[in-house]
Structures are given as C-alpha cells and as structure tokens.
Write a protein that holds these residues in place. Sequence first.
Motif, PDB file in Angstrom:
ATOM      1  N   GLN A  91      -6.439  -9.576  38.859  1.00 45.53           N
ATOM      2  CA  GLN A  91      -7.156 -10.658  39.532  1.00 45.53           C
ATOM      3  C   GLN A  91      -6.623 -12.015  39.082  1.00 45.53           C
ATOM      4  OE1 GLN A  91     -11.279 -11.112  38.505  1.00 45.53           O
ATOM      5  NE2 GLN A  91     -11.716 -12.327  40.312  1.00 45.53           N
ATOM      6  N   LYS A  92      -6.424 -12.158  37.791  1.00 45.04           N
ATOM      7  CA  LYS A  92      -5.902 -13.421  37.260  1.00 45.04           C
ATOM      8  C   LYS A  92      -4.513 -13.716  37.826  1.00 45.04           C
ATOM      9  CE  LYS A  92      -4.727 -15.575  32.877  1.00 45.04           C
ATOM     10  NZ  LYS A  92      -4.637 -15.403  31.430  1.00 45.04           N
ATOM     11  N   PHE A  93      -3.661 -12.678  37.908  1.00 51.00           N
ATOM     12  CA  PHE A  93      -2.322 -12.854  38.465  1.00 51.00           C
ATOM     13  C   PHE A  93      -2.377 -13.207  39.948  1.00 51.00           C
ATOM     14  CE2 PHE A  93       1.280 -10.990  40.784  1.00 51.00           C
ATOM     15  CZ  PHE A  93       2.306 -11.755  40.256  1.00 51.00           C
ATOM     16  N   MET A  94      -3.210 -12.510  40.708  1.00 52.56           N
ATOM     17  CA  MET A  94      -3.264 -12.695  42.159  1.00 52.56           C
ATOM     18  C   MET A  94      -3.969 -13.989  42.556  1.00 52.56           C
ATOM     19  SD  MET A  94      -1.676 -10.112  43.383  1.00 52.56           S
ATOM     20  CE  MET A  94      -2.106  -9.919  45.075  1.00 52.56           C
ATOM     21  N   GLU A  95      -5.044 -14.332  41.863  1.00 51.69           N
ATOM     22  CA  GLU A  95      -5.872 -15.458  42.276  1.00 51.69           C
ATOM     23  C   GLU A  95      -5.747 -16.674  41.379  1.00 51.69           C
ATOM     24  OE1 GLU A  95      -9.833 -13.933  42.578  1.00 51.69           O
ATOM     25  OE2 GLU A  95      -9.272 -12.459  44.096  1.00 51.69           O
ATOM     26  N   GLY A  96      -5.240 -16.509  40.167  1.00 58.70           N
ATOM     27  CA  GLY A  96      -5.151 -17.613  39.228  1.00 58.70           C
ATOM     28  C   GLY A  96      -6.466 -17.795  38.480  1.00 58.70           C
ATOM     29  N   GLU A  97      -6.605 -18.927  37.837  1.00 56.56           N
ATOM     30  CA  GLU A  97      -7.819 -19.246  37.090  1.00 56.56           C
ATOM     31  C   GLU A  97      -8.274 -20.659  37.444  1.00 56.56           C
ATOM     32  OE1 GLU A  97      -8.103 -17.102  32.951  1.00 56.56           O
ATOM     33  OE2 GLU A  97      -6.381 -18.435  32.995  1.00 56.56           O
ATOM     34  N   PRO A  98      -9.572 -20.915  37.311  1.00 51.33           N
ATOM     35  CA  PRO A  98     -10.039 -22.291  37.528  1.00 51.33           C
ATOM     36  C   PRO A  98      -9.347 -23.233  36.547  1.00 51.33           C
ATOM     37  CG  PRO A  98     -11.885 -20.767  37.373  1.00 51.33           C
ATOM     38  CD  PRO A  98     -10.664 -20.010  36.983  1.00 51.33           C
ATOM     39  N   GLU A  99      -9.124 -24.460  36.984  1.00 54.48           N
ATOM     40  CA  GLU A  99      -8.427 -25.441  36.157  1.00 54.48           C
ATOM     41  C   GLU A  99      -9.392 -26.553  35.778  1.00 54.48           C
ATOM     42  OE1 GLU A  99      -5.390 -25.699  34.112  1.00 54.48           O
ATOM     43  OE2 GLU A  99      -4.885 -24.507  35.866  1.00 54.48           O
ATOM     44  N   ILE A 100      -9.509 -26.844  34.493  1.00 54.05           N
ATOM     45  CA  ILE A 100     -10.391 -27.902  34.016  1.00 54.05           C
ATOM     46  C   ILE A 100      -9.696 -29.249  34.227  1.00 54.05           C
ATOM     47  CG2 ILE A 100     -11.564 -28.899  32.010  1.00 54.05           C
ATOM     48  CD1 ILE A 100     -11.872 -26.019  30.975  1.00 54.05           C
ATOM     49  N   LEU A 101     -10.382 -30.148  34.939  1.00 59.13           N
ATOM     50  CA  LEU A 101      -9.822 -31.466  35.251  1.00 59.13           C
ATOM     51  C   LEU A 101     -10.376 -32.554  34.343  1.00 59.13           C
ATOM     52  CD1 LEU A 101     -10.136 -31.164  39.130  1.00 59.13           C
ATOM     53  CD2 LEU A 101      -8.139 -30.628  37.712  1.00 59.13           C
ATOM     54  N   ILE A 102     -11.656 -32.421  33.997  1.00 61.46           N
ATOM     55  CA  ILE A 102     -12.312 -33.361  33.079  1.00 61.46           C
ATOM     56  C   ILE A 102     -13.142 -32.530  32.113  1.00 61.46           C
ATOM     57  CG2 ILE A 102     -13.966 -35.256  32.815  1.00 61.46           C
ATOM     58  CD1 ILE A 102     -13.340 -36.067  35.706  1.00 61.46           C
ATOM     59  N   PHE A 103     -13.066 -32.876  30.826  1.00 59.17           N
ATOM     60  CA  PHE A 103     -13.912 -32.212  29.844  1.00 59.17           C
ATOM     61  C   PHE A 103     -14.458 -33.261  28.891  1.00 59.17           C
ATOM     62  CE2 PHE A 103     -14.767 -29.883  25.914  1.00 59.17           C
ATOM     63  CZ  PHE A 103     -15.652 -28.941  26.410  1.00 59.17           C
ATOM     64  N   ASP A 104     -15.771 -33.293  28.760  1.00 63.50           N
ATOM     65  CA  ASP A 104     -16.471 -34.253  27.899  1.00 63.50           C
ATOM     66  C   ASP A 104     -16.028 -35.689  28.140  1.00 63.50           C
ATOM     67  OD1 ASP A 104     -18.285 -32.604  26.652  1.00 63.50           O
ATOM     68  OD2 ASP A 104     -16.978 -32.161  24.948  1.00 63.50           O
ATOM     69  N   GLY A 105     -15.943 -36.059  29.414  1.00 68.23           N
ATOM     70  CA  GLY A 105     -15.621 -37.433  29.777  1.00 68.23           C
ATOM     71  C   GLY A 105     -14.165 -37.809  29.639  1.00 68.23           C
ATOM     72  N   LYS A 106     -13.297 -36.829  29.392  1.00 66.39           N
ATOM     73  CA  LYS A 106     -11.871 -37.116  29.239  1.00 66.39           C
ATOM     74  C   LYS A 106     -11.084 -36.421  30.345  1.00 66.39           C
ATOM     75  CE  LYS A 106     -12.108 -37.699  24.251  1.00 66.39           C
ATOM     76  NZ  LYS A 106     -13.528 -37.452  24.057  1.00 66.39           N
ATOM     77  N   LEU A 107     -10.305 -37.213  31.059  1.00 71.74           N
ATOM     78  CA  LEU A 107      -9.472 -36.712  32.152  1.00 71.74           C
ATOM     79  C   LEU A 107      -8.280 -35.945  31.583  1.00 71.74           C
ATOM     80  CD1 LEU A 107      -8.862 -36.802  35.239  1.00 71.74           C
ATOM     81  CD2 LEU A 107      -7.491 -38.826  34.748  1.00 71.74           C
ATOM     82  N   ILE A 108      -8.002 -34.785  32.150  1.00 76.49           N
ATOM     83  CA  ILE A 108      -6.838 -33.996  31.756  1.00 76.49           C
ATOM     84  C   ILE A 108      -5.795 -34.175  32.864  1.00 76.49           C
ATOM     85  CG2 ILE A 108      -6.001 -31.714  31.084  1.00 76.49           C
ATOM     86  CD1 ILE A 108      -8.925 -31.034  30.364  1.00 76.49           C
ATOM     87  N   LYS A 109      -4.970 -35.191  32.707  1.00 80.47           N
ATOM     88  CA  LYS A 109      -4.034 -35.601  33.759  1.00 80.47           C
ATOM     89  C   LYS A 109      -3.052 -34.510  34.139  1.00 80.47           C
ATOM     90  CE  LYS A 109      -4.227 -40.527  33.037  1.00 80.47           C
ATOM     91  NZ  LYS A 109      -3.498 -41.766  32.810  1.00 80.47           N
ATOM     92  N   GLN A 110      -2.555 -33.749  33.159  1.00 81.41           N
ATOM     93  CA  GLN A 110      -1.558 -32.721  33.497  1.00 81.41           C
ATOM     94  C   GLN A 110      -2.156 -31.648  34.392  1.00 81.41           C
ATOM     95  OE1 GLN A 110      -2.483 -33.432  30.333  1.00 81.41           O
ATOM     96  NE2 GLN A 110      -2.769 -31.578  29.128  1.00 81.41           N
ATOM     97  N   ASN A 111      -3.437 -31.342  34.256  1.00 81.38           N
ATOM     98  CA  ASN A 111      -4.077 -30.358  35.134  1.00 81.38           C
ATOM     99  C   ASN A 111      -4.305 -30.939  36.527  1.00 81.38           C
ATOM    100  OD1 ASN A 111      -4.047 -28.641  32.978  1.00 81.38           O
ATOM    101  ND2 ASN A 111      -6.248 -28.609  32.670  1.00 81.38           N
ATOM    102  N   LEU A 112      -4.618 -32.217  36.575  1.00 75.82           N
ATOM    103  CA  LEU A 112      -4.780 -32.899  37.864  1.00 75.82           C
ATOM    104  C   LEU A 112      -3.457 -32.864  38.628  1.00 75.82           C
ATOM    105  CD1 LEU A 112      -7.109 -34.556  39.253  1.00 75.82           C
ATOM    106  CD2 LEU A 112      -5.926 -36.585  38.442  1.00 75.82           C
ATOM    107  N   GLU A 113      -2.378 -33.155  37.933  1.00 71.52           N
ATOM    108  CA  GLU A 113      -1.051 -33.129  38.547  1.00 71.52           C
ATOM    109  C   GLU A 113      -0.653 -31.706  38.934  1.00 71.52           C
ATOM    110  OE1 GLU A 113       1.469 -34.997  35.668  1.00 71.52           O
ATOM    111  OE2 GLU A 113       0.519 -36.962  35.957  1.00 71.52           O
ATOM    112  N   LYS A 114      -0.963 -30.752  38.073  1.00 72.70           N
ATOM    113  CA  LYS A 114      -0.636 -29.350  38.341  1.00 72.70           C
ATOM    114  C   LYS A 114      -1.297 -28.870  39.632  1.00 72.70           C
ATOM    115  CE  LYS A 114      -1.286 -24.794  36.262  1.00 72.70           C
ATOM    116  NZ  LYS A 114      -1.896 -24.093  35.133  1.00 72.70           N
TER     117      LYS A 114
END
Length: 178
Positions: A91-114
């Motif tokens: 399932q993980k291979f076929m569908e992928g995994e959810p991507e965290i974009l913001i955690f505890d008020g901090k933007l994760i830019k590389q995930n946003l770009e990904k």
Amino acid sequence: MWNLSLPWWEFVIRALLVYGFLLILLRLTGKRQIGQMSPFDLVLLLVLSNAVQNSMNGGDNTVLGGMILATTLVLFNAIIGFVTYRSRSVQKFMEGEPEILIFDGKLIKQNLEKEGLTMDELEGAMRVAGCEKVKDVHLATMELNGQISIVREENPKGVAPRVYRTAHLRRRGRRSGF
C-alpha cells in the motif's frame, strides 16, 4: 467478430504490461495529479487510453479480444486492490504516504516543494481552517487523495482539535472548500 488474430494469453500479457506501465507512470506523477481531476486531466486520461489501446489489442478488433482485455484489467485491478488492502508495504509503495507540510507552526518547505504546492494553495487551505498564519497551524498534511488537512494550534478546554479538509486542489481553476 469472434476469431482472434492473436492467442488469448497474449491479450492478457499485453493488458498486464500496459496496466502496470500506466500505474507506475501515474504513481510517479504524485498524489496531486491523481487526487485532482481538472478538465485537462480528464482529456489526458482519454487521450492516454486511446494511445495505449493498440498496444493492448495488437490490432485485433474482435469482440472476444475486447472481452479478454476488459476481464484482465478488471481482475488485475481487483487483485491490486486486495493486495494493497492486505499489505501495508505494498500500500505504501502503490499509494505513498501523507506528507507533513506544517508541524507546530513551522513550514516544511522541502515537503511543500516535493508535493508541487504553492504557498498560495497552502494559505488557501489555512484560511478555510480559520488560520491566518503558519504559526496558527499545529499540523498541515497533504493526504493521499490530494487534500490538505489542517489542525489548528489552539485546543480550547482540552477538546480534541478539529481537522479541516480542503477540497481537492486543482492545477487550473484552483478552489478550496471543506
């Protein structure tokens, strides 16, 4: 109408090869492409199906050939669905995994770009959830279906935070909603 120009097993092999190729191709385009259907995406799928038609039927236009192909595709799709249901790794291979974009008020830019998301799209999802700034967001996640889930930072009186989901973002004609 019923006399095949190819052996029946060749239809099965051709269908499986094309199905697998398209599955991998669409998986590589990411959650965003699969999770949102704009008119452009619909046209792409229609043209794509026409493009691979001859590679599956090998020039055979018989009714029986079409039935073999349709049965093969439906059965293979059911098998893929069953295997992904039973196996977390598949399932993980076929569908992928959810991507965290913001955690505890901090933007994760590389995930946003990904994920190929713009800051405007993320801010639109934040507005729907009632958040003005990134620091107001406890958790923002790009889900497998292309939606962005937002959990606000505040948690009044110990009540579990409400998860807000935006409607599917689209490449063209973007819109947001619950």
